[in-house]
Write an enzyme that holds these catalytic residues in place. Sequence first.
Site, PDB file in Angstrom:
ATOM      1  N   ASP A 161       0.530  -1.370   0.018  1.00 57.70           N
ATOM      2  CA  ASP A 161      -0.083  -0.030  -0.062  1.00 57.70           C
ATOM      3  C   ASP A 161       0.903   1.336   0.084  1.00 57.70           C
ATOM      4  O   ASP A 161       2.136   1.098   0.147  1.00 57.70           O
ATOM      5  CB  ASP A 161      -1.057   0.049   1.140  1.00 57.70           C
ATOM      6  CG  ASP A 161      -0.166  -0.395   2.451  1.00 57.70           C
ATOM      7  OD1 ASP A 161       1.170  -0.163   2.533  1.00 57.70           O
ATOM      8  OD2 ASP A 161      -1.034  -0.923   3.348  1.00 57.70           O
TER       9      ASP A 161
ATOM     10  N   ASN B 175      -7.588  -2.360  14.350  1.00 56.61           N
ATOM     11  CA  ASN B 175      -8.897  -2.906  13.944  1.00 56.61           C
ATOM     12  C   ASN B 175      -9.135  -3.940  13.281  1.00 56.61           C
ATOM     13  O   ASN B 175     -10.261  -4.267  12.531  1.00 56.61           O
ATOM     14  CB  ASN B 175      -9.638  -1.276  13.459  1.00 56.61           C
ATOM     15  CG  ASN B 175      -8.837  -1.134  12.196  1.00 56.61           C
ATOM     16  OD1 ASN B 175      -8.119  -1.840  11.737  1.00 56.61           O
ATOM     17  ND2 ASN B 175      -9.572   0.012  11.350  1.00 56.61           N
TER      18      ASN B 175
ATOM     19  N   HIS C 246      -7.204  -4.611  10.322  1.00 54.40           N
ATOM     20  CA  HIS C 246      -6.904  -4.211   8.855  1.00 54.40           C
ATOM     21  C   HIS C 246      -5.747  -4.708   8.614  1.00 54.40           C
ATOM     22  O   HIS C 246      -4.747  -4.937   9.272  1.00 54.40           O
ATOM     23  CB  HIS C 246      -7.295  -2.812   8.495  1.00 54.40           C
ATOM     24  CG  HIS C 246      -5.874  -1.843   8.904  1.00 54.40           C
ATOM     25  ND1 HIS C 246      -6.032  -0.859   9.690  1.00 54.40           N
ATOM     26  CD2 HIS C 246      -4.871  -1.946   8.640  1.00 54.40           C
ATOM     27  CE1 HIS C 246      -5.114  -0.206   9.730  1.00 54.40           C
ATOM     28  NE2 HIS C 246      -4.163  -0.983   9.133  1.00 54.40           N
TER      29      HIS C 246
ATOM     30  N   GLU D 273      -9.732  -1.797   5.265  1.00 59.83           N
ATOM     31  CA  GLU D 273     -10.455  -1.482   6.535  1.00 59.83           C
ATOM     32  C   GLU D 273     -11.528  -2.294   6.900  1.00 59.83           C
ATOM     33  O   GLU D 273     -12.295  -2.800   5.824  1.00 59.83           O
ATOM     34  CB  GLU D 273     -10.879   0.158   6.415  1.00 59.83           C
ATOM     35  CG  GLU D 273      -9.633   1.041   6.498  1.00 59.83           C
ATOM     36  CD  GLU D 273      -8.930   1.050   7.580  1.00 59.83           C
ATOM     37  OE1 GLU D 273      -8.915   0.231   8.450  1.00 59.83           O
ATOM     38  OE2 GLU D 273      -7.999   2.327   7.692  1.00 59.83           O
TER      39      GLU D 273
END
Length: 242
Positions: A67, A136, A138, A143
């Site tokens: 990414d 979280n 990810h 996400e």
Amino acid sequence: MRIHILKDYEEVSTKAASVVSSQIILKPNSVLGLATGSTPLGMYQKLVEMYNDQMVGFSEVITFNLDEYLGLNPEHPQSYNYYMYNNLFNKVNLSEDRINIPSGDIDKLEEFCKEYDQKIDRAGGIDLQVLGIGTNGHIGFNEPDHILKTGTHVVELAQETIEANSRFFDSLDEVPRRAISMGMSSIMRAKKILLLASGENKAEAIKRTISGEITTEVPASLLQLHPDVTVVVDKKAAKLIG
């Protein structure tokens, strides 16, 4: 899924470097999927040490990064392009034409995403994908959501991710709100996956990844469906798993 619970971050980094170097030694022209952030930093340092000690070479390796932030040019100190060159690429014998990183400074995003996936396919797919994990759940910048994108795509970053990453910037306002990321299909097609986590703040995400239900609300939980995943965590990150 193989789970290695180690004493601390140092041991996690050493183990991760051992897994990556073994892959390269067994297949010198390996295609590596690489992650950024604080967790794999120690692994890259160990790999550079191994290269300097002539234990592993990178001349035939091909890399694809997961990414990149949108809106940051490659020379920006917080771009993942800068991170990779500063922490690995400039320190080993990896050829420039074998390095692939999503661009955060482009206009035709849809075309770029499609071409990035095609490049991975033309390289024969990823042999070993290195992953970190967000608090979280990810992976990459995929996400939590009720649906997940399959291929490389543009992501609107969750507020939790923006706040977590603000420690790398001078202020919260400077953190990009969008990124470009490999999708879950690209990740799941890797032949092998190496997931790294360190610290108590990752404990809940690790618990939900390996022992919870499989849900797009915890993207990393989809790794339970992959046939060859190695999870390397320290005791703090593993505190909630049995």
